[in-house]
Structure formats: structure tokens, C-alpha cells
Design an enzyme around this catalytic site. Sequence first.
Site, short mmCIF file in Angstrom:
data_model
loop_
_atom_site.label_atom_id
_atom_site.label_comp_id
_atom_site.label_asym_id
_atom_site.label_seq_id
_atom_site.Cartn_x
_atom_site.Cartn_y
_atom_site.Cartn_z
N THR A 291 11.39 -2.88 5.39
CA THR A 291 9.96 -3.17 5.23
C THR A 291 9.78 -4.60 4.71
OG1 THR A 291 9.48 -0.85 4.75
CG2 THR A 291 7.84 -2.47 4.06
N GLN A 321 6.48 1.22 9.27
CA GLN A 321 6.27 0.06 8.40
C GLN A 321 6.51 -1.23 9.18
OE1 GLN A 321 8.27 2.76 7.83
NE2 GLN A 321 8.69 2.97 5.63
N GLN A 343 0.59 0.16 9.72
CA GLN A 343 1.15 0.63 8.46
C GLN A 343 1.79 -0.54 7.71
OE1 GLN A 343 3.69 4.09 8.75
NE2 GLN A 343 4.43 3.89 6.65
N ASP A 344 1.45 -0.66 6.41
CA ASP A 344 2.03 -1.70 5.55
C ASP A 344 1.72 -3.12 6.04
OD1 ASP A 344 3.04 0.45 4.22
OD2 ASP A 344 5.15 -0.05 4.48
N ASP A 365 -1.36 2.79 3.93
CA ASP A 365 -0.88 1.95 2.82
C ASP A 365 -0.94 0.46 3.17
OD1 ASP A 365 -0.24 4.42 1.74
OD2 ASP A 365 1.89 4.27 2.23
N ARG A 433 -3.42 5.51 -2.86
CA ARG A 433 -2.54 6.58 -3.34
C ARG A 433 -1.40 5.95 -4.12
NH1 ARG A 433 1.40 9.01 1.37
NH2 ARG A 433 1.99 7.05 2.40
N TRP A 435 1.99 4.83 -5.02
CA TRP A 435 3.35 4.63 -4.56
C TRP A 435 4.32 4.75 -5.74
CZ3 TRP A 435 5.52 -0.64 -2.38
CH2 TRP A 435 6.80 -0.43 -1.86
#
Length: 529
Positions: A291, A321, A343-344, A365, A433, A435
Site C-alpha cells: 500500500t 489498495q 480504495q486508499d 478508507d 472507521r 484503523w
Amino acid sequence: MMHKISYLLRLLLSILLCLHLLTTVSGIIDQWCHKTPYPDPCKHYFINRNGGYRLPTQLSDFRVMLIEAAMHRAISARDELAKSSLNCTDNQKQAVFADCIDLYGDTIMQLNRTLQGLSGKQYCTDFDAQTWLSTALTNTETCRQGTTDFNVSDFITPIVSDTKISNLISNCLAVNGALMTSNTADRKGFPTWISGKERRLIQVNSESAVRANIVVAKDGSGHMTTVQAAIDVAGRRKVMSSGRFVIYVKRGVYEENINVRRDNNNIMLVGDGIGATIITGARSVKDGYTTYNSATAGIEGLHFIAKGLTFQNTAGPSKGQAVALRSSSDLSIFYQCSIEGYQDTLLVHSQRQFYRDCHIYGTVDFIFGNAAAVFQNCLILPRRPLQGQANVITAQARAYPFQNTGISIHNSTILPAPDLIPVMSTVKTFMGRPWMKYSRTVVLETYLDSVVSPLGWSPWLKGSDFGLDTLFYAEYNNTGPASSTSGRVRWKGFHVLNRASDASAFTVGSFIGGTAWLPGTGVPFTSGL
């Protein structure tokens, strides 16, 4: 015979005296170490030094000793990682090793920077030290997290766990936090690192008028055709601490992954505007990158500024990711930029960061990491995720309570991206949320469109209670269809802030000390609420 007895008595007294001194020294060290959240690794380190240290007389002395201990362990861990990587033939493990060696190198730099600052050899406040120590700790967590990207065996842990470095740095943070004064964040007198000429570069509307050190143009009309080539030229400067290096990137699509390394400071990257100058890549975890290293743009050098650029990762929602922008640049600014992924999307990895008038697109996220980051006047746009997925705007990664990190979204707007609008009724979108256990995110004076779920926030996993008591999620004076807090989660860690004085702790002036370093840049900002 009497002389022999006398000698033996003197020897015995000497031994007893030494034992008494060792016991006294050990007792003093025990007393100091028990002031920290992790006394055992503290005591273990100093006992194994066999007295090769000075006894502290005050808390500031002990702080320096703890940072020196963490530095010693970080160097040992970095060297052991480098040694172990030589025997590694697995590509995925090699990728994790490469990240960890780099991250531990940065941890050593952050600890050394803190020691230099506290010794008076360079400018440093306790607020700076807390930021740099937080970064050092975040680096160790990022290394550990890298093994989860490929679901490989936890082969890094035996190398770094014996050092207890995370606990040692956490001790440093706790002691430094106790020494911090309430007014250090909003201090005056920060070193000037941008001139009047460069302030005008931020304020001009026509980037063709920029007098840049290097012009990058895809069509060959500049000095270079790639952004990384220009960054590499900047990195060969003899003096990094003074003088800003301006790179003007003409309109065009630049398919490349760029990296501004940690020894390449004071870079200003100026484009022709959102959607005009685009830096794009497609690295993802599913394609073999961690990531951390999937980022289209990785920014590490101090005092980085970007204006009028689009950073993209086009891997798509099915690739997992895939980072468009990763920043661990201290006192960095992203102004009028678009950061686009799924994502990410945006890894606000560490240090102090300011985002103004930016657009951020993503799904799961998509703003994540453990910087102290403020987003002001930004447009946050959740996109259409994979079928069955929920959108989560933030996944803040504060792992220890003494880190001065978090995500603050202020005076911004959360709206659905165009591709989400047709399926909004079937996709839930949450503001964040946890992590990590002490995840911290606040949303202040922001417009919340109906795309945001009435619950507001999501657990890390469905049915999980991880971090719900220890996180800090808060809202203050938001507007829009989803701004009512009556249906919000009922977690111990969620707060509705009713007083401006409480919300002010997360503003530009207080949270990232912005009044000390933003006025000279020409970037507009609001210091308070």
C-alpha cells in the site's frame, strides 16, 4: 597474615560499595522508568547498558535519555533488516523489506532531528518534537502493517520486536507530552522558508507566468518531459535547507510514479490546474506493491507545496489498495489539487499537512494515515464502490494516545461523485472507521449531503468493538441533510461538540500550528472556526 586480612576486608568493602551503588542506580532508573507507560523495556534497556549512561536529574534529562535509547534500538533494527533482506528471494517479502528499511531510516532521522532540536543545535519546540516522535512511531507501525498487504508470514516481527522500539518511542512521546506547554502549537517565530517571490507563485492564476527553476512539458517545449527528472535535478542541489526549487509542469497527462525523497526539501510543484496537469499511475496491492509503495506520488521532503495538479491512481476499485498521493512531508501544503482514486486514495502518512480547496475522490478508507492533517474548503467525493461495499471516507491510524495526530475536516463539503448518484440508495457512506485503537477524526462546520449515512461512522469490521471506546470522533456545527446527530452511533468515543472552545483544538491554528508557517506562503487559510 594481618595484611592479607586487611586486603580482603578492603576488597569486600569495595565490592559491597559497588553493589550498593549499582542497587542505588538501578533503583533510581526504576523510579524514572515507572513514570512511563512502558516501564519494562525502559528498565531493560538501561540495565543492559551496564551503567553506561548518566543519571537524570530532571524530566528533560530523562526525555533525552529515552530518545537516545530509541535511536540506539532503531539503528540496530534498521541494520538487522538490511542484513536479513540480503537473503530474501521472495518478491513480496522483498517489497516489505524495502519499505521497512526506508521507514526505519526515516525513524532514525526523526529521532536525530528531535535530539538536535532539544539540544539547541537547531530550532525546535516541544510541539515540533511531539510531531517528529509521532512520525517515528508511525513509521514502525507502517512497517508492521506492510506484511498484511500480501498476507505473508509475519517475518518482520522477530527482527524488530526484540528491540521494543515502539514502546520506547511511545515512552518518549509520553514524557515529551508532559513537558509541552499549552501555547507551543500556536507559536511565533518559525523560520522563514518561503520568499515574497514564491508567495506570488501561489497567488497567480496563470501558471505560464511562473518563473520556475525547471519547466516540464510533455510536448518537449520545456526543459524536461517527465516530472521525476525535474525532481531528481532538484535533489542534486548542494544546499537543501535554503531556497525553494520551483518546478512548473505544463498541462498534459504524465504517466509516471514520482517520489520526492526525504533529503529533497523545499520543492514547489505547480501545474496548470485541476484536470489540466495530471500525474497518473496504476500501482496496486493486487499487482504486487505494498500500500505504502503503490502511491503515484510519494512526498517526503520538508516544506513541499503543490498547486494546480491532479494526482491519480487509475487501478480501479477491483484492485484493492491503490494510493494516488502519499505524503509524509512536514509542513506541507496541497492547494487547488485533485486527488483521485478508489480504495486508499490519499495516504496522509505522517507530520503536519494542510489541504486547501482540494478535491478528494475515493471509495474505501480513501483518506487514511496518521498525520496531523487539516482539510479546509475541500470537496470530498465518495465514488461508486464494488457491489456490496460501503464507502468510508476516513480511516485514521493513531495507534498511541500520546501522538498529536488526527484528521480534521473543516468548512468543507461532502457530496456524491457523479458515478455514485445513480446507486446512492444502495450504497452506505460513512465519515470514518477506526484503523487503529486511538483513531481521531473530527468534522467541523462542513456540509454533509444525504449521501452520508445517518449513523455517521462505522466500526472497523461489522460487529467489531475494536477502538470504539478509545477512538475520538467528533462533529461540530455541520450543515446539510445528513448533519443531524440524533441518529449517530452511540459509542463512548463519539462526541458531539457543543462549545467552540472544544472544536477550536482541531483548527489550523491549534492542531497544526498553522499561524506560524502558513501566512508566509500566500495560501489562503482560516486559523480558527
